[in-house]
Design a protein around this motif. Sequence first.
Motif, mmCIF file in Angstrom:
data_model
loop_
_atom_site.group_PDB
_atom_site.id
_atom_site.type_symbol
_atom_site.label_atom_id
_atom_site.label_comp_id
_atom_site.label_asym_id
_atom_site.label_seq_id
_atom_site.Cartn_x
_atom_site.Cartn_y
_atom_site.Cartn_z
ATOM 1 N N GLN A 1 -29.090 -33.219 -22.640
ATOM 2 C CA GLN A 1 -28.275 -32.216 -23.299
ATOM 3 C C GLN A 1 -27.338 -32.790 -24.355
ATOM 4 O OE1 GLN A 1 -26.601 -30.265 -19.796
ATOM 5 N NE2 GLN A 1 -27.952 -28.538 -20.214
ATOM 6 N N THR A 2 -27.630 -33.958 -24.871
ATOM 7 C CA THR A 2 -26.866 -34.535 -25.961
ATOM 8 C C THR A 2 -27.824 -34.812 -27.104
ATOM 9 O OG1 THR A 2 -25.325 -35.533 -24.399
ATOM 10 C CG2 THR A 2 -25.313 -36.398 -26.629
ATOM 11 N N PRO A 3 -27.909 -33.908 -28.090
ATOM 12 C CA PRO A 3 -28.867 -34.103 -29.174
ATOM 13 C C PRO A 3 -28.535 -35.310 -30.054
ATOM 14 C CG PRO A 3 -27.613 -32.067 -29.506
ATOM 15 C CD PRO A 3 -27.191 -32.653 -28.206
ATOM 16 N N SER A 4 -27.264 -35.537 -30.327
ATOM 17 C CA SER A 4 -26.862 -36.736 -31.061
ATOM 18 C C SER A 4 -25.423 -37.058 -30.691
ATOM 19 C CB SER A 4 -26.977 -36.523 -32.575
ATOM 20 O OG SER A 4 -25.924 -35.714 -33.045
ATOM 21 N N PHE A 5 -24.976 -38.207 -31.103
ATOM 22 C CA PHE A 5 -23.642 -38.650 -30.729
ATOM 23 C C PHE A 5 -22.560 -37.778 -31.347
ATOM 24 C CE2 PHE A 5 -19.880 -41.379 -31.216
ATOM 25 C CZ PHE A 5 -19.688 -41.740 -29.903
ATOM 26 N N TYR A 6 -22.813 -37.221 -32.511
ATOM 27 C CA TYR A 6 -21.796 -36.457 -33.218
ATOM 28 C C TYR A 6 -21.884 -34.953 -32.979
ATOM 29 C CZ TYR A 6 -21.095 -40.891 -35.496
ATOM 30 O OH TYR A 6 -20.850 -42.200 -35.729
ATOM 31 N N ASP A 7 -22.855 -34.492 -32.215
ATOM 32 C CA ASP A 7 -22.990 -33.073 -31.896
ATOM 33 C C ASP A 7 -22.343 -32.779 -30.545
ATOM 34 O OD1 ASP A 7 -24.323 -32.435 -34.212
ATOM 35 O OD2 ASP A 7 -26.318 -32.676 -33.334
ATOM 36 N N ILE B 1 -23.320 -30.268 -22.880
ATOM 37 C CA ILE B 1 -23.464 -28.843 -22.635
ATOM 38 C C ILE B 1 -24.394 -28.167 -23.632
ATOM 39 C CG2 ILE B 1 -21.248 -28.579 -21.462
ATOM 40 C CD1 ILE B 1 -20.133 -27.485 -24.128
ATOM 41 N N ALA B 2 -25.039 -28.929 -24.485
ATOM 42 C CA ALA B 2 -25.991 -28.337 -25.420
ATOM 43 C C ALA B 2 -27.201 -27.833 -24.649
ATOM 44 C CB ALA B 2 -26.416 -29.369 -26.455
ATOM 45 N N PRO B 3 -27.914 -26.855 -25.171
ATOM 46 C CA PRO B 3 -29.115 -26.394 -24.462
ATOM 47 C C PRO B 3 -30.162 -27.511 -24.405
ATOM 48 C CG PRO B 3 -28.894 -25.292 -26.583
ATOM 49 C CD PRO B 3 -27.664 -26.098 -26.388
ATOM 50 N N PRO B 4 -30.806 -27.662 -23.261
ATOM 51 C CA PRO B 4 -31.795 -28.736 -23.138
ATOM 52 C C PRO B 4 -33.042 -28.432 -23.962
ATOM 53 C CG PRO B 4 -31.790 -27.400 -21.167
ATOM 54 C CD PRO B 4 -30.661 -26.910 -22.021
ATOM 55 N N PRO B 5 -33.778 -29.464 -24.347
ATOM 56 C CA PRO B 5 -35.013 -29.243 -25.099
ATOM 57 C C PRO B 5 -36.119 -28.710 -24.192
ATOM 58 C CG PRO B 5 -34.784 -31.554 -24.581
ATOM 59 C CD PRO B 5 -33.522 -30.881 -24.114
ATOM 60 N N GLU B 6 -37.198 -28.269 -24.786
ATOM 61 C CA GLU B 6 -38.367 -27.860 -24.009
ATOM 62 C C GLU B 6 -38.971 -29.101 -23.342
ATOM 63 O OE1 GLU B 6 -39.812 -24.883 -23.315
ATOM 64 O OE2 GLU B 6 -37.996 -24.047 -24.193
ATOM 65 N N PRO B 7 -39.260 -29.009 -22.060
ATOM 66 C CA PRO B 7 -39.817 -30.186 -21.382
ATOM 67 C C PRO B 7 -41.228 -30.482 -21.866
ATOM 68 C CG PRO B 7 -39.703 -28.316 -19.888
ATOM 69 C CD PRO B 7 -39.034 -27.901 -21.151
ATOM 70 N N GLU B 8 -41.468 -31.762 -22.120
ATOM 71 C CA GLU B 8 -42.793 -32.190 -22.566
ATOM 72 C C GLU B 8 -43.651 -32.679 -21.404
ATOM 73 O OE1 GLU B 8 -42.328 -35.034 -25.669
ATOM 74 O OE2 GLU B 8 -41.066 -33.704 -26.871
ATOM 75 N N THR B 9 -43.000 -33.216 -20.384
ATOM 76 C CA THR B 9 -43.732 -33.737 -19.230
ATOM 77 C C THR B 9 -43.148 -33.150 -17.953
ATOM 78 O OG1 THR B 9 -42.255 -35.628 -18.937
ATOM 79 C CG2 THR B 9 -44.125 -35.935 -20.444
ATOM 80 N N LEU B 10 -43.809 -33.420 -16.853
ATOM 81 C CA LEU B 10 -43.325 -32.969 -15.557
ATOM 82 C C LEU B 10 -41.984 -33.613 -15.225
ATOM 83 C CD1 LEU B 10 -43.801 -31.447 -12.895
ATOM 84 C CD2 LEU B 10 -44.943 -33.491 -12.057
ATOM 85 N N PHE B 11 -41.805 -34.866 -15.593
ATOM 86 C CA PHE B 11 -40.542 -35.551 -15.314
ATOM 87 C C PHE B 11 -39.396 -34.959 -16.132
ATOM 88 C CE2 PHE B 11 -43.603 -38.880 -14.076
ATOM 89 C CZ PHE B 11 -43.243 -38.955 -12.737
ATOM 90 N N ASP B 12 -39.666 -34.550 -17.358
ATOM 91 C CA ASP B 12 -38.647 -33.861 -18.148
ATOM 92 C C ASP B 12 -38.259 -32.540 -17.491
ATOM 93 O OD1 ASP B 12 -38.567 -35.845 -20.054
ATOM 94 O OD2 ASP B 12 -39.904 -34.805 -21.450
#
Length: 90
Positions: free
Chosen positions: A27-33, A37-48
């Motif tokens: 939930q951290t897209p970049s250091f300066y954003d 608490i940012a929305p998480p990305p779409e999971p690419e794998t089962l572990f994600d």
Amino acid sequence: MADEFIKGFGIMSTAGLAWITLAAWYQTPSFYDVQLIAPPPEPETLFDAMGIFLIDVFLWTTILGMLAFWVLIPLGREIATSVEERRNAN
């Protein structure tokens, strides 16, 4: 009372550390954003998918664990003690 405090503190420490680690990964897209608490990305794998799911699990475990051991259990014991004292007084 010290026993309940250390149990609540242990739950807070371990689950909180797991939450902050997973939230920092997902939930951290970049250091300066926005961080943690940012929305998480779409999971690419089962572990994600598991990691993103566990973010909420660890957050609620932290909150409810502290609440249970620091408030609810001592409150229940105080209520049981006062009820027992009332029974013995009559």
